[in-house]
Motif scaffolding. Structure first.
Motif, PDB file in Angstrom:
ATOM      1  N   GLU A   1       0.846  -1.186   0.000  1.00 19.07           N
ATOM      2  CA  GLU A   1       0.000   0.000   0.000  1.00 19.07           C
ATOM      3  C   GLU A   1       0.883   1.238   0.000  1.00 19.07           C
ATOM      4  O   GLU A   1       2.006   1.192   0.514  1.00 19.07           O
ATOM      5  CB  GLU A   1      -0.898   0.031   1.247  1.00 19.07           C
ATOM      6  CG  GLU A   1      -2.100  -0.865   1.167  1.00 19.07           C
ATOM      7  CD  GLU A   1      -3.105  -0.555   2.269  1.00 19.07           C
ATOM      8  OE1 GLU A   1      -4.287  -0.832   2.059  1.00 19.07           O
ATOM      9  OE2 GLU A   1      -2.703  -0.049   3.331  1.00 19.07           O
TER      10      GLU A   1
ATOM     11  N   SER B   1       2.599   4.574   1.187  1.00 21.83           N
ATOM     12  CA  SER B   1       2.893   5.111   2.505  1.00 21.83           C
ATOM     13  C   SER B   1       2.122   6.404   2.731  1.00 21.83           C
ATOM     14  O   SER B   1       1.816   7.137   1.794  1.00 21.83           O
ATOM     15  CB  SER B   1       4.394   5.387   2.652  1.00 21.83           C
ATOM     16  OG  SER B   1       4.670   6.054   3.856  1.00 21.83           O
ATOM     17  N   GLU B   2       1.815   6.663   3.997  1.00 15.81           N
ATOM     18  CA  GLU B   2       1.176   7.927   4.350  1.00 15.81           C
ATOM     19  C   GLU B   2       2.186   9.085   4.350  1.00 15.81           C
ATOM     20  O   GLU B   2       1.791  10.250   4.403  1.00 15.81           O
ATOM     21  CB  GLU B   2       0.537   7.814   5.735  1.00 15.81           C
ATOM     22  CG  GLU B   2      -0.517   6.724   5.841  1.00 15.81           C
ATOM     23  CD  GLU B   2      -0.911   6.458   7.289  1.00 15.81           C
ATOM     24  OE1 GLU B   2      -0.561   7.271   8.155  1.00 15.81           O
ATOM     25  OE2 GLU B   2      -1.568   5.426   7.538  1.00 15.81           O
TER      26      GLU B   2
ATOM     27  N   SER C   1       5.240  11.544   2.890  1.00 13.79           N
ATOM     28  CA  SER C   1       5.608  12.132   1.604  1.00 13.79           C
ATOM     29  C   SER C   1       6.847  11.430   1.041  1.00 13.79           C
ATOM     30  O   SER C   1       7.738  11.046   1.800  1.00 13.79           O
ATOM     31  CB  SER C   1       5.911  13.624   1.770  1.00 13.79           C
ATOM     32  OG  SER C   1       4.776  14.322   2.238  1.00 13.79           O
TER      33      SER C   1
ATOM     34  N   SER D   1       9.782   4.948   1.968  1.00 12.76           N
ATOM     35  CA  SER D   1       8.672   4.785   2.910  1.00 12.76           C
ATOM     36  C   SER D   1       7.627   3.866   2.293  1.00 12.76           C
ATOM     37  O   SER D   1       7.266   4.012   1.125  1.00 12.76           O
ATOM     38  CB  SER D   1       8.046   6.136   3.246  1.00 12.76           C
ATOM     39  OG  SER D   1       8.998   6.972   3.875  1.00 12.76           O
TER      40      SER D   1
ATOM     41  N   ASN E   1       4.199   0.792   3.150  1.00 13.42           N
ATOM     42  CA  ASN E   1       3.222   0.221   4.069  1.00 13.42           C
ATOM     43  C   ASN E   1       2.606  -1.005   3.404  1.00 13.42           C
ATOM     44  O   ASN E   1       2.800  -1.252   2.209  1.00 13.42           O
ATOM     45  CB  ASN E   1       2.150   1.250   4.421  1.00 13.42           C
ATOM     46  CG  ASN E   1       1.419   0.897   5.710  1.00 13.42           C
ATOM     47  OD1 ASN E   1       1.675  -0.127   6.337  1.00 13.42           O
ATOM     48  ND2 ASN E   1       0.485   1.749   6.112  1.00 13.42           N
TER      49      ASN E   1
ATOM     50  N   GLU F   1       6.578  -2.357   7.115  1.00  9.76           N
ATOM     51  CA  GLU F   1       6.452  -0.900   7.026  1.00  9.76           C
ATOM     52  C   GLU F   1       7.792  -0.258   7.329  1.00  9.76           C
ATOM     53  O   GLU F   1       8.450  -0.606   8.313  1.00  9.76           O
ATOM     54  CB  GLU F   1       5.390  -0.371   7.990  1.00  9.76           C
ATOM     55  CG  GLU F   1       5.213   1.139   7.914  1.00  9.76           C
ATOM     56  CD  GLU F   1       3.950   1.649   8.600  1.00  9.76           C
ATOM     57  OE1 GLU F   1       3.651   2.844   8.446  1.00  9.76           O
ATOM     58  OE2 GLU F   1       3.290   0.863   9.281  1.00  9.76           O
TER      59      GLU F   1
ATOM     60  N   THR G   1       3.377   3.577  15.198  1.00  2.00           N
ATOM     61  CA  THR G   1       2.574   4.798  15.121  1.00  2.00           C
ATOM     62  C   THR G   1       3.220   5.932  15.916  1.00  2.00           C
ATOM     63  O   THR G   1       3.180   7.101  15.504  1.00  2.00           O
ATOM     64  CB  THR G   1       1.144   4.531  15.628  1.00  2.00           C
ATOM     65  OG1 THR G   1       0.532   3.544  14.791  1.00  2.00           O
ATOM     66  CG2 THR G   1       0.306   5.798  15.608  1.00  2.00           C
TER      67      THR G   1
ATOM     68  N   LYS H   1       5.975   7.122  13.814  1.00  4.58           N
ATOM     69  CA  LYS H   1       5.439   7.816  12.642  1.00  4.58           C
ATOM     70  C   LYS H   1       5.010   9.237  13.006  1.00  4.58           C
ATOM     71  O   LYS H   1       5.230  10.182  12.236  1.00  4.58           O
ATOM     72  CB  LYS H   1       4.251   7.036  12.068  1.00  4.58           C
ATOM     73  CG  LYS H   1       3.693   7.611  10.780  1.00  4.58           C
ATOM     74  CD  LYS H   1       2.468   6.840  10.305  1.00  4.58           C
ATOM     75  CE  LYS H   1       2.819   5.422   9.938  1.00  4.58           C
ATOM     76  NZ  LYS H   1       1.655   4.677   9.407  1.00  4.58           N
TER      77      LYS H   1
ATOM     78  N   ASN I   1       6.457  12.625  11.246  1.00 10.08           N
ATOM     79  CA  ASN I   1       5.629  13.681  10.653  1.00 10.08           C
ATOM     80  C   ASN I   1       5.829  15.014  11.368  1.00 10.08           C
ATOM     81  O   ASN I   1       5.875  16.079  10.729  1.00 10.08           O
ATOM     82  CB  ASN I   1       4.151  13.279  10.697  1.00 10.08           C
ATOM     83  CG  ASN I   1       3.785  12.258   9.641  1.00 10.08           C
ATOM     84  OD1 ASN I   1       4.308  12.297   8.533  1.00 10.08           O
ATOM     85  ND2 ASN I   1       2.890  11.345   9.976  1.00 10.08           N
TER      86      ASN I   1
END
Length: 424
Positions: free
Chosen positions: A181, A183-184, A186, A284, A286, A303, A351, A354, A358
């Protein structure tokens, strides 16, 4: 049950794979690791976090690291130093909030991964180097990996009762099983190499990784990781469009970025590049889920976040510890809830990391880091996460990371740095 070649196959012989192998073998299980590369081989992720030392201890691998660190040029590490436009700040991991080791090493990954692989072999693991996994299937009897020898092109099948994927950036099972999937985070790019550093600055602390914020573009940053043999790993990280310079070589791009920072350009004034300048982008990643029928994903195969806080190896080893415990239970005939016993608790710490990543890039965490000196209790809690203790729920900034950092961002504004932090 149909006979299988091994109890467990592990894709990849990096840190997650070798630690998982040693933990599984403690329970009498037979393990085969299938590794695409020949060792030693280059890898990023050279600055370990202290939490990793406890995982290596559990796998009976810590003594091998301690006994060989000096010989292999590994550097004792007790913290992280940060620099931004004339402002220095240090985090001493021995002053962290959480229980557990407060020191570790900065390692050359080719030698470090090779050391762990050799230790796994000593403990009884089979490692097949130069082998590429091309297919995976699972049925009632277990798992089957289709494997190709990269030298001879000979094909074979290896069967097991369970398979772990520790293939890192190779992400073998996510690709084969369509688990990937976006990555959240950038998309970013890093350019890096090793230098003979020739650093002659009495204030420079080789026992800490140095993280530097670009003087004009705050979401570009540099790492400087000292080793024990007077060499350093240096890299610059930013969004792809910021880092790519099509009219320049990678070497010139890296050197130009270094020259843009006053502290780094002074420290590395006499440095000499001694290795290929490399780049990696779009790292990056997921996945839809970290487990499935008779398989689980370890570390970066599941991840990967970002290199800024050196969390990759710690997450990899944490996943190896958690997954190996559950594999043992399952192979002993116990029921295992992989979602709630593996994926959910592992992702809790991921998390936390993460959120830190961010917050670093939107600069709110930078404010906390550079103005936390007047808040020793808070600094100790932040220090714990920087040291890898992202699963310690006694730490308020693990238990409620978002709320804690929002409050801290306000507190650590320069004008407010003396305010009380009891609200956290």
């Amino acid at each position: 049950m149909t006979s299988t070649d091994f109890d467990v196959t592990i894709i990849g012989a990096g840190p997650s794979g070798t630690v998982a192998a040693c933990l599984l073998m403690q329970h009498g299980l037979s393990v085969c690791l299938i590794e695409r590369d020949e060792f030693p081989r280059f890898s990023i992720g050279e600055s370990l976090l202290p939490q990793s030392m406890d995982y290596l201890r559990q796998a009976n691998m810590l003594d091998a690291l301690l006994d060989n660190a000096d010989k292999l040029g590994f550097q004792f590490k007790n913290g992280a130093a940060f620099y931004r436009s004339g402002h220095h700040t240090n985090f001493n991991f021995e002053e962290k909030f959480s229980e557990g080791p407060g020191t570790t090493y900065q390692v050359k990954r080719a030698e470090f991964d090779n050391l762990l692989a050799e230790e796994a072999i000593k403990q009884g693991a089979t490692i097949r180097f130069g082998q590429n996994v091309t297919n995976f299937t699972a049925d009632d009897s277990g798992t089957c990996l289709d494997v190709v020898d990269l030298k001879t092109q000979q094909q074979s099948k290896i069967t097991a009762r369970f398979t772990l994927d520790g293939s890192g950036f190779g992400r073998v099972l996510p690709r084969l099983l369509d688990l990937e999937e976006p990555s959240e985070l950038s998309p970013r790019k890093a350019i890096f190499t090793h230098f003979k550093d020739n650093i002659d600055c009495p204030k420079f602390d080789r026992n800490k990784i140095l993280i530097t914020v670009h003087p004009e573009i705050p979401d570009i940053w540099y790492w400087l990781i000292p080793f024990g043999d007077s060499t350093v790993s240096v890299g610059v990280v930013g969004e792809t469009a910021q880092i790519e310079k099509p009219d320049q070589s990678l070497e010139q791009t890296l050197l130009n970025f270094i020259h843009e920072d006053d502290n780094l350009s002074t420290l590395l004034a006499d440095a000499e590049i001694i290795a290929q300048v490399r780049t990696i982008g779009g790292y990056s990643a997921n996945v839809k889920h970290l487990h499935g029928d008779k398989f689980a994903l370890l570390g970066n195969a599941g991840e990967f976040l970002d290199p800024v806080f050196s969390s990759g190896v710690t997450i990899a080893l944490r996943s190896a510890v958690q997954a190996s415990e559950l594999v043992v239970k399952q192979l002993q005939g116990e029921d295992v809830d992989w979602q709630n016993e593996y994926e959910v608790p592992l992702r809790e710490g991921i998390t936390v990391f993460k959120y830190f990543v961010n917050s670093w890039y939107d600069t709110s965490l930078q404010s906390v880091i550079f103005f936390a000196d007047g808040q020793p209790d808070v600094k100790a809690m932040i220090c714990s996460i920087l040291a890898g203790y992202a699963w310690d729920k006694t730490n308020p900034f693990v238990k409620n990371t978002a709320r804690g950092l929002r409050i801290l961002e306000q507190i650590c504004e320069p004008d407010n740095a003396a305010q009380d932090t009891a609200v956290v």
